[in-house]
Design a protein around this motif. Structure first.
Motif, short mmCIF file in Angstrom:
data_model
loop_
_atom_site.label_atom_id
_atom_site.label_comp_id
_atom_site.label_asym_id
_atom_site.label_seq_id
_atom_site.Cartn_x
_atom_site.Cartn_y
_atom_site.Cartn_z
N ASP A 166 0.62 -1.53 0.20
CA ASP A 166 -0.15 0.19 0.15
C ASP A 166 1.24 1.64 0.01
N PHE A 167 0.27 2.11 -1.20
CA PHE A 167 1.23 3.28 -0.51
C PHE A 167 0.26 4.43 0.33
N LEU A 168 1.40 4.85 1.25
CA LEU A 168 1.00 5.33 2.21
C LEU A 168 0.57 7.38 1.88
N ASP A 169 1.01 7.60 0.60
CA ASP A 169 0.93 8.59 -0.73
C ASP A 169 -0.60 8.22 -1.43
N GLN A 170 -0.83 7.12 -1.05
CA GLN A 170 -1.32 7.17 -2.44
C GLN A 170 -1.34 7.09 -3.84
N THR A 171 -0.16 7.41 -3.87
CA THR A 171 0.45 7.83 -5.38
C THR A 171 2.18 7.84 -4.89
N THR A 194 -4.15 6.26 -5.89
CA THR A 194 -5.74 6.57 -6.04
C THR A 194 -5.53 7.94 -7.15
N THR A 195 -4.19 8.12 -7.85
CA THR A 195 -4.45 9.43 -9.07
C THR A 195 -2.35 8.28 -9.82
N LEU A 196 -2.56 9.05 -10.43
CA LEU A 196 -0.72 8.56 -11.33
C LEU A 196 -0.48 10.04 -11.38
N PRO A 197 0.66 10.30 -11.40
CA PRO A 197 1.47 10.67 -12.08
C PRO A 197 1.16 11.25 -13.55
N LEU A 217 -8.03 4.59 -8.19
CA LEU A 217 -7.93 4.87 -9.79
C LEU A 217 -9.50 5.26 -9.99
N MET A 218 -10.14 6.86 -9.45
CA MET A 218 -10.89 7.73 -10.95
C MET A 218 -10.93 8.58 -12.22
N THR A 219 -9.46 7.95 -12.05
CA THR A 219 -8.97 9.01 -13.87
C THR A 219 -7.51 9.34 -13.90
N ILE A 220 -7.12 8.93 -14.78
CA ILE A 220 -5.89 9.25 -15.27
C ILE A 220 -5.65 10.25 -15.79
N PRO A 221 -4.37 10.72 -16.15
CA PRO A 221 -4.22 12.17 -16.97
C PRO A 221 -3.90 11.56 -18.38
N SER A 222 -4.71 12.68 -19.23
CA SER A 222 -4.63 12.70 -20.25
C SER A 222 -3.02 12.15 -21.41
N SER A 233 -1.47 -5.22 -23.36
CA SER A 233 -1.89 -5.80 -22.51
C SER A 233 -2.15 -4.88 -21.12
N LEU A 234 -3.17 -4.87 -21.43
CA LEU A 234 -3.54 -3.53 -20.41
C LEU A 234 -4.45 -3.81 -18.87
N ASN A 235 -4.47 -3.83 -18.15
CA ASN A 235 -5.75 -4.00 -16.90
C ASN A 235 -6.25 -3.04 -16.36
N LEU A 236 -7.15 -2.05 -15.70
CA LEU A 236 -7.70 -1.95 -15.26
C LEU A 236 -8.84 -1.81 -14.24
N ASP A 237 -9.36 -3.09 -13.95
CA ASP A 237 -10.54 -3.84 -13.23
C ASP A 237 -10.37 -3.04 -11.70
N ASN A 238 -11.43 -2.88 -11.54
CA ASN A 238 -12.08 -3.09 -10.53
C ASN A 238 -11.01 -1.60 -9.62
N ASN A 239 -11.56 -0.39 -10.11
CA ASN A 239 -11.06 0.92 -9.93
C ASN A 239 -12.50 1.78 -10.08
N PRO A 240 -12.80 2.71 -9.18
CA PRO A 240 -13.77 3.45 -9.01
C PRO A 240 -14.13 4.39 -9.52
N TRP A 241 -14.10 4.03 -11.35
CA TRP A 241 -13.64 5.03 -12.13
C TRP A 241 -14.60 6.51 -12.07
N TYR A 242 -14.47 8.00 -12.30
CA TYR A 242 -15.14 9.20 -12.59
C TYR A 242 -14.94 8.97 -14.10
N CYS A 243 -16.65 8.75 -14.88
CA CYS A 243 -16.40 8.50 -16.01
C CYS A 243 -17.19 10.78 -16.18
N THR A 244 -16.51 10.81 -16.83
CA THR A 244 -16.89 12.90 -17.35
C THR A 244 -16.10 12.80 -18.83
#
Length: 410
Positions: A166-171, A194-197, A217-222, A233-244
């Motif tokens: 677990d990342f303490l800083d969540q990033t 929760t986020t990626l730089p 993860l809720m979003t990923i930078p463009s 291969s890309l796996n993004l399952d089981n993340n609470p995505w905020y879809c906008t």
């Protein structure tokens, strides 16, 4: 009885001589297993027999001292797929890893496993810089504190990175992963990210597998995946995505690259459980023309129809222009051939009658019938093989060649 006692003594001597190890460690087939509570670091090859190339240390707590493995030189001439590694197991205790724990003599280590360690103080800069041949780094379970952008400096041979702590800083800091220029597999799962730089994966041109599942993860930078040209291969399952619409770039990127990943929306509540692609279409996020990675343009249905129509018109115009150019070219060739034929006639089966000969024929006293016969004779005569005098030579004003005029005809 004496034989049994002798055999026991021989086994005891062999164990003592041929399988020696320092206090707190045991060795079996080049694998040394040590208990941190009883060992006496630094570990040295001279304390083992044979030399270990697999080292496991359990029950680690507190501070992992500097140069704890400074006396190990590994084993040369190892063949096959033997995993040459160091394993650190902390049993979920708090641990501090010094930036000189792993010294220059460990350039033979191919894998490093850090398991169930609560590294709350994080990993300092250049901690692994001497592990120049390391191909696999696994930090599993436990807690991982603040990271430094240079924590992975020197790991240019790493092909597999696995982090489930677990990342303490969540990033993690920008530039952390970009040091792994040879990496082919990155698995950061169940790490509570929760986020990626921005630019987290820049420069990882050899990365084939990326697993970011089971995070927060809720979003990923463009454009985060733009430089991953080898990704399959890309796996993004089981993340609470905020879809906008801010996440619509990901849907477009997957459409263009053909790399599919499950992105199930969690919020807004209206779209809970729906896929990102459906939500993007429902929100109308993709305009008629949307530019995606590598400068390629992906268009919507209406824009595609318009583009197809324009392309058809352009193609028709090019065909017409090509046909016109071909016709013009053929016409030019025919005209040139005709001009050449007029100037340089190729057939000489008959010759135009010279003016002086016509005049002689007109002035003769022969009848019309005889004149006609003479003319026919002259025009269609076969060449005479005889030679003539210079007074009988005539020059054709058209063909510019000498020809013979028979005396008998005039």
């Amino acid at each position: 009885m004496k034989l049994l006692l002798a055999a026991f003594l021989i086994l005891l001597i062999q164990k003592t001589v041929f399988s020696a190890s320092p206090v707190g460690c045991t060795i079996n087939n080049n694998k040394a297993v040590c208990s941190y509570q009883t060992w006496s670091p630094p570990l040295r090859d001279s304390s083992f027999n044979p030399n270990p190339y697999q080292v496991e240390v359990y029950n680690i707590s507190g501070q992992l001292i500097s140069g704890a493995f400074s006396g190990l030189g590994g084993l040369t001439g190892i063949s096959g797929n033997i995993d040459v590694y160091i394993l650190l197991d902390c049993g979920l205790s708090d641990v501090q890893i010094q930036n000189d724990t792993f010294t220059a003599n460990l350039d033979w280590v191919k894998s490093l496993y850090i398991r169930t360690c609560n590294v709350r103080s994080g990993i300092l800069a250049n901690t692994f810089s001497h592990l120049t041949k390391l191909e696999k780094l696994e930090i599993t379970d436990g807690i991982l504190g603040s990271m430094n952008g240079n924590s992975f400096t020197g790991l240019t041979a790493v092909k597999t990175l696995k982090i489930t702590a677990d990342f303490l800083d969540q990033t993690f800091p920008s530039g952390l992963l970009t040091k792994l220029t040879a990496v082919e597999t990155i698995q950061i799962t169940s790490a509570d990210l929760t986020t990626l730089p921005s630019g987290a994966f820049n420069g990882l041109s050899k990365l084939k597998t990326l697993d970011l599942s089971k995070n927060s993860l809720m979003t990923i930078p463009s454009g985060s995946f733009d430089s991953l040209i080898a990704l399959t291969s890309l796996n993004l399952d089981n993340n609470p995505w905020y879809c906008t619409c801010d996440l619509s770039w990901l849907s477009t990127w997957m459409l263009y690259t053909g790399i599919s990943a499950t992105v199930t929306c969690n919020t807004p509540a209206t779209y809970n459980g729906l896929s990102l692609g459906r939500v993007v279409m429902a929100l109308g996020c993709i305009s008629n023309t949307t530019t995606v990675s590598l400068g390629v343009t992906v268009t919507s249905a209406s824009a595609t129809d318009s583009s197809t129509s324009n392309n058809s018109l352009l193609y028709a115009a090019l065909v017409v222009a090509g046909v016109a150019m071909l016709a013009s070219f053929v016409t030019g060739i025919v005209a040139c051939c005709m001009c050449y034929k007029i100037k340089y006639p190729m057939h000489s089966s008959y010759k135009t009658k010279p003016a002086d000969t016509v005049k002689k024929l007109d002035n003769t006293t022969s009848t019309n019938s005889s004149r006609n016969n003479m003319y026919q004779d002259y025009m269609f005569r076969k060449p005479s093989p005889r030679s003539v005098s210079s007074s009988e030579s005539r020059v054709s004003p058209i063909l510019d060649v000498n020809y013979d005029v028979p005396k008998s005809r005039f």
